[in-house]
Design an enzyme around this catalytic site. Structure first.
Site, PDB file in Angstrom:
ATOM      1  N   SER A  73       0.818  -1.224   0.000  1.00  0.00           N
ATOM      2  CA  SER A  73       0.000   0.000   0.000  1.00  0.00           C
ATOM      3  C   SER A  73       0.848   1.270   0.000  1.00  0.00           C
ATOM      4  O   SER A  73       1.594   1.546   0.934  1.00  0.00           O
ATOM      5  CB  SER A  73      -0.911   0.001   1.235  1.00  0.00           C
ATOM      6  OG  SER A  73      -1.508   1.263   1.396  1.00  0.00           O
ATOM      7  N   GLY A 102       7.119  -9.125   5.403  1.00  0.00           N
ATOM      8  CA  GLY A 102       8.575  -8.959   5.400  1.00  0.00           C
ATOM      9  C   GLY A 102       8.978  -7.569   5.844  1.00  0.00           C
ATOM     10  O   GLY A 102       8.263  -6.900   6.599  1.00  0.00           O
ATOM     11  N   ASP A 128      12.016 -14.788   0.775  1.00  0.00           N
ATOM     12  CA  ASP A 128      13.417 -14.363   0.619  1.00  0.00           C
ATOM     13  C   ASP A 128      14.352 -14.802   1.750  1.00  0.00           C
ATOM     14  O   ASP A 128      15.569 -14.813   1.573  1.00  0.00           O
ATOM     15  CB  ASP A 128      13.490 -12.835   0.492  1.00  0.00           C
ATOM     16  CG  ASP A 128      12.738 -12.308  -0.717  1.00  0.00           C
ATOM     17  OD1 ASP A 128      12.459 -13.107  -1.633  1.00  0.00           O
ATOM     18  OD2 ASP A 128      12.429 -11.106  -0.748  1.00  0.00           O
ATOM     19  N   MET A 170      14.392 -15.843  -7.330  1.00  0.00           N
ATOM     20  CA  MET A 170      14.015 -14.630  -6.593  1.00  0.00           C
ATOM     21  C   MET A 170      14.883 -14.447  -5.349  1.00  0.00           C
ATOM     22  O   MET A 170      15.767 -15.253  -5.074  1.00  0.00           O
ATOM     23  CB  MET A 170      12.547 -14.702  -6.203  1.00  0.00           C
ATOM     24  CG  MET A 170      11.619 -14.265  -7.314  1.00  0.00           C
ATOM     25  SD  MET A 170       9.922 -14.132  -6.711  1.00  0.00           S
ATOM     26  CE  MET A 170       9.198 -13.165  -8.013  1.00  0.00           C
ATOM     27  N   ARG A 172      15.078 -10.862  -3.983  1.00  0.00           N
ATOM     28  CA  ARG A 172      15.289  -9.409  -3.877  1.00  0.00           C
ATOM     29  C   ARG A 172      16.779  -9.098  -3.697  1.00  0.00           C
ATOM     30  O   ARG A 172      17.548  -9.378  -4.608  1.00  0.00           O
ATOM     31  CB  ARG A 172      14.481  -8.808  -2.725  1.00  0.00           C
ATOM     32  CG  ARG A 172      14.191  -7.339  -2.920  1.00  0.00           C
ATOM     33  CD  ARG A 172      13.369  -6.783  -1.778  1.00  0.00           C
ATOM     34  NE  ARG A 172      12.015  -7.243  -1.797  1.00  0.00           N
ATOM     35  CZ  ARG A 172      11.019  -6.645  -2.458  1.00  0.00           C
ATOM     36  NH1 ARG A 172      11.262  -5.567  -3.153  1.00  0.00           N
ATOM     37  NH2 ARG A 172       9.805  -7.109  -2.421  1.00  0.00           N
ATOM     38  N   ALA A 187      24.378 -27.093  -8.769  1.00  0.00           N
ATOM     39  CA  ALA A 187      24.792 -26.072  -9.754  1.00  0.00           C
ATOM     40  C   ALA A 187      26.306 -25.977  -9.849  1.00  0.00           C
ATOM     41  O   ALA A 187      27.025 -26.247  -8.880  1.00  0.00           O
ATOM     42  CB  ALA A 187      24.215 -24.716  -9.354  1.00  0.00           C
ATOM     43  N   LYS A 214      32.613 -31.786 -18.970  1.00  0.00           N
ATOM     44  CA  LYS A 214      31.291 -31.452 -18.436  1.00  0.00           C
ATOM     45  C   LYS A 214      30.550 -30.752 -19.566  1.00  0.00           C
ATOM     46  O   LYS A 214      30.900 -29.637 -19.942  1.00  0.00           O
ATOM     47  CB  LYS A 214      31.491 -30.502 -17.252  1.00  0.00           C
ATOM     48  CG  LYS A 214      30.367 -30.521 -16.268  1.00  0.00           C
ATOM     49  CD  LYS A 214      30.711 -29.602 -15.126  1.00  0.00           C
ATOM     50  CE  LYS A 214      30.977 -30.414 -13.874  1.00  0.00           C
ATOM     51  NZ  LYS A 214      30.527 -29.834 -12.666  1.00  0.00           N
ATOM     52  N   ARG A 256       6.594 -18.280  -5.710  1.00  0.00           N
ATOM     53  CA  ARG A 256       5.782 -17.732  -4.622  1.00  0.00           C
ATOM     54  C   ARG A 256       4.539 -18.561  -4.334  1.00  0.00           C
ATOM     55  O   ARG A 256       3.874 -18.365  -3.313  1.00  0.00           O
ATOM     56  CB  ARG A 256       5.385 -16.297  -4.972  1.00  0.00           C
ATOM     57  CG  ARG A 256       6.536 -15.303  -4.880  1.00  0.00           C
ATOM     58  CD  ARG A 256       6.335 -14.349  -3.724  1.00  0.00           C
ATOM     59  NE  ARG A 256       5.193 -13.523  -3.939  1.00  0.00           N
ATOM     60  CZ  ARG A 256       5.237 -12.312  -4.499  1.00  0.00           C
ATOM     61  NH1 ARG A 256       6.377 -11.806  -4.871  1.00  0.00           N
ATOM     62  NH2 ARG A 256       4.143 -11.621  -4.654  1.00  0.00           N
TER      63      ARG A 256
HETATM   64  O1  F6P Z   1       9.825 -10.423  -1.370  1.00  0.00           O
HETATM   65  C1  F6P Z   1       9.369 -11.492  -2.115  1.00  0.00           C
HETATM   66  C2  F6P Z   1       9.603 -11.265  -3.578  1.00  0.00           C
HETATM   67  O2  F6P Z   1       9.095 -12.373  -4.302  1.00  0.00           O
HETATM   68  C3  F6P Z   1      11.049 -10.993  -3.983  1.00  0.00           C
HETATM   69  O3  F6P Z   1      11.821 -12.162  -4.068  1.00  0.00           O
HETATM   70  C4  F6P Z   1      10.867 -10.267  -5.299  1.00  0.00           C
HETATM   71  O4  F6P Z   1      11.965  -9.410  -5.533  1.00  0.00           O
HETATM   72  C5  F6P Z   1       9.611  -9.485  -5.074  1.00  0.00           C
HETATM   73  O5  F6P Z   1       8.910 -10.111  -4.010  1.00  0.00           O
HETATM   74  C6  F6P Z   1       8.700  -9.388  -6.269  1.00  0.00           C
HETATM   75  O6  F6P Z   1       7.641  -8.545  -5.930  1.00  0.00           O
HETATM   76  P1  F6P Z   1       6.294  -8.408  -6.782  1.00  0.00           P
HETATM   77  O7  F6P Z   1       5.496  -9.657  -6.567  1.00  0.00           O
HETATM   78  O8  F6P Z   1       5.629  -7.220  -6.197  1.00  0.00           O
HETATM   79  O9  F6P Z   1       6.701  -8.272  -8.198  1.00  0.00           O
END
Ligand code: F6P
Length: 323
Positions: A73, A102, A128, A170, A172, A187, A214, A256
């Site tokens: 918001s 968060g 995250d 993801m 952030r 990896a 590899k 997510r």
């Molecule tokens: O904080 C969770 C997260 O999924 C981060 O990993 C990512 O940078 C961000 O939110 C993405 O946000 P939105 O869903 O607003 O694009």
């Protein structure tokens, strides 16, 4: 305290519903009424506040997302927005809040509490895992498992075509998801903002791998990687390694969603209950977290401002195990 409210705010995370359920049932167990605020701080401003009974949180523990919906918001960043929100809480007789989210959620909670004195306890809900004061955040484990599942599939096709894949995950500004996914997915390289990288190191790792027969490689890139995103890195690598077949994939919001893992359901349940119990004991301005398997309350100030360190031992391990 006779009546509290629970909200989810910021990016959703699998396991948030388990936390909501625990807050609602924990409050009712303690003879406290509980309301749900829809769409986080936005719903607080709009007055979208609904009573929750025990049966309202039946059959949600296994579901991804959040039944309370979530939002970021802009209006809550303004004093006027927060005044409206406070008025709505007053009108609904709400004396305390459990805020699940968060960094941004707790920043909002801290300002709101300073201005209007509404006691708030936070629950760390973000994929995250970037919050200081808790070993794990709700949703992180599920997100890592989702990313791992994708990487396993990418590895199949990478192997069939002798390709190099840059896979962006993801996180952030944090490399937690990348490191765990990189280790679990075997990896060849993990690139995270906490660890300085160079394009030369990437090229050298991929070339050395090829010299050792590899034929396919996976490079996991955290979205906050300072050198650039997976697209940029794959273009650079193609320029410098024209004989290699290089592709990239961004996993994005798939990380997510989905049913929460056992770990996230249990973590959500523990922290939801700890938040209610903390609130009823008079704690406020703190986040309920888990450290060494014990509930820990950390001030919002520290959880927002202190950087949660990444375990560099894990990055060292990726480099050794990927030879
Ligand atoms: O904080 C969770 C997260 O999924 C981060 O990993 C990512 O940078 C961000 O939110 C993405 O946000 P939105 O869903 O607003 O694009």
């Amino acid at each position: 305290m006779k009546k509290i409210a629970v909200l989810t705010s910021g990016g959703d995370a699998p396991g948030m519903n388990a936390a909501i359920r625990a807050v609602v049932r924990g409050a009712i167990y303690n003879h406290v009424e509980v309301c749900g605020i829809i769409r986080g701080y936005k719903g607080m401003i709009d007055g979208d506040i609904r009573p929750l009974k025990s049966h309202d949180v039946s059959n949600i523990i296994q579901k991804g997302g959040t039944i309370l919906k979530s939002a970021r918001s802009e209006e809550f960043r303004t004093k006027r927005g927060r005044e409206k929100a406070y008025k709505n809480l007053k009108e609904n007789g709400i004396e305390g809040i459990v805020a699940i989210g968060g960094n941004g959620t707790f920043t909002g909670a801290e300002i709101f509490l300073k201005e209007f004195g509404v006691p708030t306890v936070g629950v760390p809900g973000t994929i995250d895992n970037d919050l200081y004061g808790t070993d794990y955040t709700i949703g992180f484990d599920t997100a890592v498992n989702t990313a791992l599942d994708a990487i396993d599939k990418i590895r199949d096709t990478a192997d069939s075509h002798d390709r190099v894949f840059f896979v962006e995950v993801m996180g952030r500004d944090s490399g937690y998801i990348a490191v765990q996914t990189g280790i679990g997915g075997g990896a060849e390289l993990v690139m995270v903002p906490e660890n300085p990288d160079s394009i030369e190191r990437v090229i050298q790792t991929l070339s050395t791998g090829r010299d050792r027969s590899k034929f396919s490689s996976i490079v996991v890139v955290a979205e906050g990687e300072e050198l650039g995103d997976a697209h940029y890195l794959s273009v650079k690598a193609k320029e410098m390694l024209p004989n290699m077949d290089i592709r990239m994939t961004t996993l994005g919001h798939v990380q997510r969603g989905g049913a929460p893992s056992a770990i996230d359901r249990i973590l959500g349940s523990r922290l939801g209950l700890a938040a209610v119990e903390g609130l009823l004991e008079g704690k406020h301005n703190v986040m309920a977290g888990i450290i060494n398997d014990k509930v820990n309350y950390c001030s919002f100030h520290d959880s927002i401002n202190k950087k949660k360190p990444l375990n560099h031992e894990l990055i060292r391990m990726v480099n050794i195990l990927s030879i």
